[in-house]
Design a protein around this motif. Structure first.
Motif, short mmCIF file in Angstrom:
data_model
loop_
_atom_site.label_atom_id
_atom_site.label_comp_id
_atom_site.label_asym_id
_atom_site.label_seq_id
_atom_site.Cartn_x
_atom_site.Cartn_y
_atom_site.Cartn_z
N LEU A 82 0.82 -1.22 0.00
CA LEU A 82 0.00 0.00 0.00
C LEU A 82 0.86 1.26 0.00
O LEU A 82 0.55 2.22 -0.71
N LEU A 83 1.91 1.24 0.79
CA LEU A 83 2.76 2.43 0.92
C LEU A 83 3.39 2.79 -0.42
O LEU A 83 3.35 3.94 -0.85
N ARG A 84 3.94 1.77 -1.11
CA ARG A 84 4.58 2.03 -2.40
C ARG A 84 3.57 2.57 -3.42
O ARG A 84 3.83 3.49 -4.15
N ARG A 85 2.39 1.96 -3.42
CA ARG A 85 1.35 2.34 -4.39
C ARG A 85 0.89 3.79 -4.15
O ARG A 85 0.81 4.58 -5.08
N ILE A 107 1.24 7.23 -6.52
CA ILE A 107 0.10 8.09 -6.90
C ILE A 107 0.36 9.53 -6.48
O ILE A 107 0.10 10.47 -7.23
N VAL A 108 0.90 9.69 -5.27
CA VAL A 108 1.20 11.05 -4.78
C VAL A 108 2.20 11.73 -5.71
O VAL A 108 2.04 12.90 -6.08
N VAL A 109 3.22 10.99 -6.13
CA VAL A 109 4.24 11.57 -7.01
C VAL A 109 3.60 12.04 -8.33
O VAL A 109 3.85 13.16 -8.80
N VAL A 110 2.73 11.21 -8.90
CA VAL A 110 2.07 11.57 -10.16
C VAL A 110 1.22 12.83 -9.97
O VAL A 110 1.25 13.76 -10.78
N ILE A 111 0.46 12.87 -8.87
CA ILE A 111 -0.41 14.03 -8.62
C ILE A 111 0.43 15.30 -8.42
O ILE A 111 0.10 16.37 -8.93
N VAL A 112 1.52 15.16 -7.69
CA VAL A 112 2.38 16.34 -7.44
C VAL A 112 2.98 16.83 -8.75
O VAL A 112 3.05 18.05 -8.99
N ILE A 113 3.38 15.90 -9.62
CA ILE A 113 3.92 16.32 -10.93
C ILE A 113 2.85 17.10 -11.71
O ILE A 113 3.12 18.15 -12.29
#
Lengths: 77, 496
Positions: A55-58, A62-68
């Motif tokens: 869960l943590l990796r997933r 997702i957070v990285v994609v949203i921040v980008i």
């Protein structure tokens, strides 16, 4: 582990047992120790723990994609 | 100075419209660190004697399969005893229970109440009295008559009793109707967010709102510590039990890998009835436990800020929406430029949180996500999706389409753009009204056919908000508190 001791007392002993370790009571219980069930128990525990770890990796991905996306929008505007 | 402060307050009011989604993000971030609290560190292979209390009133369509499933669990048979508490059913429920009790002597017991109709909580208490009189049990599992346990669900739940501080464990309830109607698919997605994600987050906080009444496992000592019975004075007896256990010093654990299947309402009318009961129950619990909120010293983790944020973002959801609309409309008349910027900020914030929550949900339970991804996307409604798209990309796209907008009479300063902006400003609240109207149209012969597509336009989220408003209205009016049973027809698919 099936405990033949009555009520919460059975729990009190059971909680001190290590996972998957049959207690003397379990061996003598009407059910007896079931090695196949114990094997299934261990497999489920390993599989569930692995799911929770993923869960943590997933979420991080997702957070990285949203921040980008967020940064891209801020730069573009 | 005063104008600055009042404008700042109005902008804050506008942004409060995104509270539910922002708190949703907080929960998903908490969920992601669920493994770090090592949920299985104290798990043990335990098979305590479990008394299954199954309240039943006219459950002939579902109860046989439920009982058969209980007898087929991967759990020592002699450690499970099912007590069907038949609340004076008038259908074939007692005959079915008797037949299965005869087939599984000692494993299924039919406790028939001759004078029923007092509601689910009283029925459960009747069963609890009986199992306590016998004294055989070490834990009690309360389940609904339509709930189907997966074979390994109970074993996955009882392993948490290896930690003696755990007093209650709940399973992940999934919507199992097949074929699943559009309401069922919306509920499927909702349960990923409200259970699989939110309850993992509550595991991390060590504070739980509700051991879902559909499948709750309670340790004997914990049950006895809260009086050996469940609350009968509110419409949220499971939530009161959950709070009671935690305030008595026990932890409550959500086991997201223990799956049970339930049949959920197939229509808006049935959903409204069920959720109105839940909503009123939440309002009652909020009042009843008023000395718990934000008092970590006396109430433990239940009194923490994080848990309060989760609880009140749901219970006060309509207030945030109305505050947001009030802020936008006021700014529309006193400062149009600021109104547009606040509007864009609200929908940009909503957009990013929506993306995060939706993608996370669909990947968290991919199996369910495959069935309900459309409902996940359209959860806020098509109109809100347009506003989200505007919030995310409007700043970039508006200049590109400036000429087109001018030609359509929607350029800056055109009356058309002002009307459009005003409509967009009030939509967040208007959607709640629109959702309520849809529930009224459902029973109409011709207009009723339009309700499913219109719900995708208006959104399931606004519908839940409308039900919360109705719950407040019912509580303020002191409407009769009735336990209205959700009809079950046995629609859970054969494959689950």
């Amino acid at each position: 582990v099936l405990l033949s001791l009555p009520g919460p007392m059975g729990f009190a002993i059971a909680k001190r047992l290590k996972p998957s370790t049959p207690s003397p009571q379990a061996k003598e219980s009407p059910t007896g120790f079931d090695p196949e069930r114990s094997e299934r128990y261990r497999e489920r525990l390993a599989s569930d723990a692995s799911f929770e770890r993923r869960l943590l990796r997933r979420e991080a991905l997702i957070v990285v994609v949203i921040v980008i996306l967020l940064v891209a929008r801020a730069l573009a505007s | 100075m005063f104008a600055d402060i009042s404008h700042g307050v109005l902008v804050a009011m506008v942004l409060s419209g995104a509270t539910v989604l922002v708190v949703g993000c907080y929960q998903y971030l908490l969920m992601s660190v669920h493994a770090r609290r090592r949920p299985y560190a104290k798990a043990a292979e335990l098979y305590p004697r479990v008394a299954v209390v199954l309240p039943a009133w006219n459950e002939a369509a579902v109860i046989e399969r439920t009982l058969v499933r209980l007898m087929e669990m991967d759990y020592p048979r002699e450690c499970v005893r099912v007590y069907v508490v038949d609340d004076a059913s008038t259908d074939e429920t007692p005959e079915i229970a008797d037949r299965l009790a005869a087939r599984h002597p000692g494993s299924i017991v039919n406790l028939r109440r001759q004078n029923g109709g007092e509601g689910k909580a009283q029925t459960i208490n009747h069963g609890l009295r009986e199992i306590q009189r016998e004294g055989w049990y070490e834990a009690v599992l309360v389940i609904d008559a339509d709930v189907l346990l997966t074979p390994d669900a109970l074993g996955r739940m009882t392993r948490h009793f290896g930690d003696e501080t755990v007093g209650g464990v709940m399973a992940y309830i999934k919507e199992g109707s097949r074929p699943a109607g559009y309401i069922n698919r919306f509920i499927s997605f909702e349960y990923i967010t409200a259970q699989a994600a939110a309850r993992r987050a509550q595991n991390v906080l060590n504070a739980h709102a509700c051991l879902a009444g559909g499948a709750q496992l309670i340790r004997r000592a914990a049950l006895e510590k809260i009086g050996g019975r469940i609350d009968t004075t509110t419409l949220a007896e499971d939530t009161v039990t959950t709070f009671g256990l935690q305030l008595a010093g026990y932890r409550v654990e959500f086991e997201g890998n223990a799956v049970v299947w339930a049949e959920e309402p197939p229509s808006l009318a049935a959903l409204w009835k069920q959720r109105l009961r839940w909503g009123r129950g939440n309002v009652q619990v909020t009042k009843r436990f008023r000395r718990v909120w934000l008092r970590r010293g006396s109430a433990g983790p239940l009194g923490g800020v994080g848990f309060a944020a989760i609880w009140f973002s749901v219970v006060y959801m309509p207030l945030f929406v109305f505050a947001s609309t009030t802020g936008l409309v006021t700014l529309f008349f006193i400062d149009r430029e600021l109104s547009i910027r606040a509007f864009q900020s609200l929908w940009a914030l909503t957009g990013f949180t929506y993306l995060f929550v939706t993608i996370s949900s669909l990947t968290l339970d991919a199996e369910t996500g495959k069935r309900c991804w459309r409902e996940g996307i359209f959860f806020p409604g098509a109109v809100n999706l347009v506003l989200i798209a505007y919030g995310l990309f409007g700043v970039l796209l508006t200049p590109l389409f400036a000429a087109t907008l001018d030609n359509a009479g929607l350029g800056p300063g055109d009356p058309g753009s002002a009307v459009l902006l005003f409509c967009a400003d009030i939509w967040l609240s208007a959607a709640i009204l629109a959702a309520w109207v849809l529930t009224r149209l459902e029973s109409r012969r011709l207009l009723g056919r339009l309700v499913p597509p219109l719900l995708y336009v208006v959104g399931y989220g606004p519908l839940l908000c409308a039900i919360t408003v109705a719950a407040y209205v019912a509580e303020l009016r002191g409407s009769e508190q009735r336990w209205e049973k959700t009809e079950k027809v046995g629609s859970i698919g054969a494959a689950v």
